[in-house]
Structure formats: structure tokens, C-alpha cells
Motif scaffolding. Structure first.
Motif, PDB file in Angstrom:
ATOM      1  N   LEU A   1     -47.921  -0.921  -5.983  1.00 25.84           N
ATOM      2  CA  LEU A   1     -48.044  -1.138  -4.541  1.00 25.84           C
ATOM      3  C   LEU A   1     -48.445   0.143  -3.819  1.00 25.84           C
ATOM      4  CD1 LEU A   1     -47.835  -3.539  -2.648  1.00 25.84           C
ATOM      5  CD2 LEU A   1     -45.490  -2.891  -2.158  1.00 25.84           C
ATOM      6  N   GLU A   2     -47.921   1.288  -4.262  1.00 23.77           N
ATOM      7  CA  GLU A   2     -48.330   2.560  -3.657  1.00 23.77           C
ATOM      8  C   GLU A   2     -49.814   2.831  -3.907  1.00 23.77           C
ATOM      9  OE1 GLU A   2     -44.143   5.070  -3.701  1.00 23.77           O
ATOM     10  OE2 GLU A   2     -45.554   5.339  -5.364  1.00 23.77           O
ATOM     11  N   SER A   3     -50.301   2.471  -5.071  1.00 23.83           N
ATOM     12  CA  SER A   3     -51.729   2.649  -5.370  1.00 23.83           C
ATOM     13  C   SER A   3     -52.584   1.731  -4.511  1.00 23.83           C
ATOM     14  CB  SER A   3     -51.996   2.379  -6.847  1.00 23.83           C
ATOM     15  OG  SER A   3     -51.332   3.325  -7.634  1.00 23.83           O
ATOM     16  N   LYS A   4     -52.091   0.532  -4.233  1.00 25.85           N
ATOM     17  CA  LYS A   4     -52.825  -0.398  -3.367  1.00 25.85           C
ATOM     18  C   LYS A   4     -52.935   0.169  -1.950  1.00 25.85           C
ATOM     19  CE  LYS A   4     -52.263  -4.790  -3.973  1.00 25.85           C
ATOM     20  NZ  LYS A   4     -51.753  -6.175  -3.978  1.00 25.85           N
ATOM     21  N   VAL A   5     -51.855   0.768  -1.460  1.00 18.26           N
ATOM     22  CA  VAL A   5     -51.874   1.398  -0.138  1.00 18.26           C
ATOM     23  C   VAL A   5     -52.849   2.574  -0.133  1.00 18.26           C
ATOM     24  CG1 VAL A   5     -50.496   2.674   1.566  1.00 18.26           C
ATOM     25  CG2 VAL A   5     -49.547   0.651   0.448  1.00 18.26           C
ATOM     26  N   ALA A   6     -52.837   3.364  -1.195  1.00 15.61           N
ATOM     27  CA  ALA A   6     -53.724   4.528  -1.281  1.00 15.61           C
ATOM     28  C   ALA A   6     -55.194   4.108  -1.299  1.00 15.61           C
ATOM     29  CB  ALA A   6     -53.402   5.342  -2.523  1.00 15.61           C
ATOM     30  N   GLN A   7     -55.500   2.953  -1.854  1.00  9.01           N
ATOM     31  CA  GLN A   7     -56.882   2.471  -1.927  1.00  9.01           C
ATOM     32  C   GLN A   7     -57.315   1.715  -0.663  1.00  9.01           C
ATOM     33  OE1 GLN A   7     -59.041   3.128  -4.319  1.00  9.01           O
ATOM     34  NE2 GLN A   7     -57.553   4.235  -5.533  1.00  9.01           N
TER      35      GLN A   7
END
Length: 176
Positions: free
Chosen positions: A59-65
Motif C-alpha cells: 500500500l505504501e508503494s501504491k501511494v508512492a506511485q
């Protein structure tokens, strides 16, 4: 009979060859994934923990992208945007990301219930409370571009004396 024994021997060696197949470990996959450029790379480098639960990392990677400037709601006139990302499949985690008028991620509030605790956290709690039973936990991350990042595990344990304790532990295993 001789042909049968040779056949079985050959079959046994063939089976061993398949067990030696190569694979990519999770660490290699994550390393490849993390090196990709993210729109909000400053956020990802601030909240990234090496041994965090995969669902938090995803989920953190989704926010970062996420690029809010590509969304239809973005108009350069609003002061700020708040976007909430939630986990699926009965997981109880969410990230509320705050973007400024230019589309930059300025802060986020994260909350994940019942994550797999890193070894350092489990070990620190077990040392402080021997024979305790972990009941539930919540992982909080507060990210701010100006003020930095705070990461805390809030853990509820049943002690050996039969009482419940709520502990606050940082990702390095320091009890607060």
C-alpha cells in the motif's frame, strides 16, 4: 529387471534435477521493485522499513506511485487534496495522503491493524514481558515532508499475571 532398475535410477536423478530449480527470493524482487522511480520517492524513502509486512509495503508503494496531477479532480486551483487508500480483502489498513496545490505529497497518516510484527519488535516485547501472549496490534506511520516520520507499533499483550498491557514500540524494538 536390469532395465527396470536403470529406469528407476534415471527417474530418481531426474526428479532431483527439478528440485534444484532457481527462483527469485522476496528480497531480490523487493530490491528490483524499490529501485523503480516513484512519483513520490521522498515519501517512499521516508516510510520504508526493511522488514515490514508485505501488505503495508504494497500500500505504501501504491501511494508512492500515485500521481494526483493525472487525475480528473486535479485543477491547480484547490489548496489541498486528501486521498485515502484502503486495503482490500478484509484487511484493516489505510493511508490518508495529503497533497498540496502543485500535486506534491506533503504528509500522510497510516494505520494498519494486525500486521505481522518484525522480529526485533517481537523479541523486545518478549524480553520485557516473558511468557506474554500477543493479542492484537496496530502499526502507525505519520509522515510529514517538513517534520519527518514517526513509526509506532501499538501492541496489546496478555501478561503471565493475567493482565492486559498496551505497549508502544518503535520499529527498532525500543519500548516507549
Amino acid at each position: 529387471m536390469k532395465n527396470l532398475l536403470i529406469g528407476l535410477l534415471f527417474l530418481g536423478f531426474t526428479n532431483l534435477m527439478f528440485s534444484q530449480s532457481s527462483y527469485e527470493s522476496d528480497d531480490l524482487i523487493l530490491l528490483k521493485y524499490k529501485t523503480a522511480t516513484a512519483v513520490n520517492s521522498h515519501y517512499l524513502s521516508a516510510v520504508l522499513e526493511p522488514r515490514i509486512a508485505k501488505r503495508v509495503d504494497a500500500l505504501e508503494s501504491k501511494v508512492a506511485q500515485y500521481d494526483i496531477t493525472k487525475q480528473s479532480i486535479f485543477d491547480n486551483r484547490s489548496r489541498a487534496y486528501h486521498v485515502t487508500f484502503e486495503e482490500q480483502n478484509d484487511y484493516k489498513g489505510s493511508i490518508t495522503a495529503h497533497f498540496d496545490a502543485r500535486g506534491n505529497l506533503t504528509k500522510s497518516n497510516e494505520r494498519f491493524k494486525d500486521v505481522i510484527l518484525p522480529y526485533t519488535v517481537r523479541y523486545a516485547v518478549s524480553l520485557a514481558y516473558p511468557d506474554c501472549i500477543f493479542k492484537n496490534n496496530t502499526y502507525y506511520v505519520n509522515y510529514s515532508l517538513k517534520q519527518g516520520t514517526e513509526k509506532i507499533y501499538k501492541i496489546k499483550v496478555l501478561t503471565s499475571k493475567g493482565s492486559y498491557e498496551t505497549l508502544r514500540v518503535d520499529p527498532q524494538g525500543n519500548l516507549m
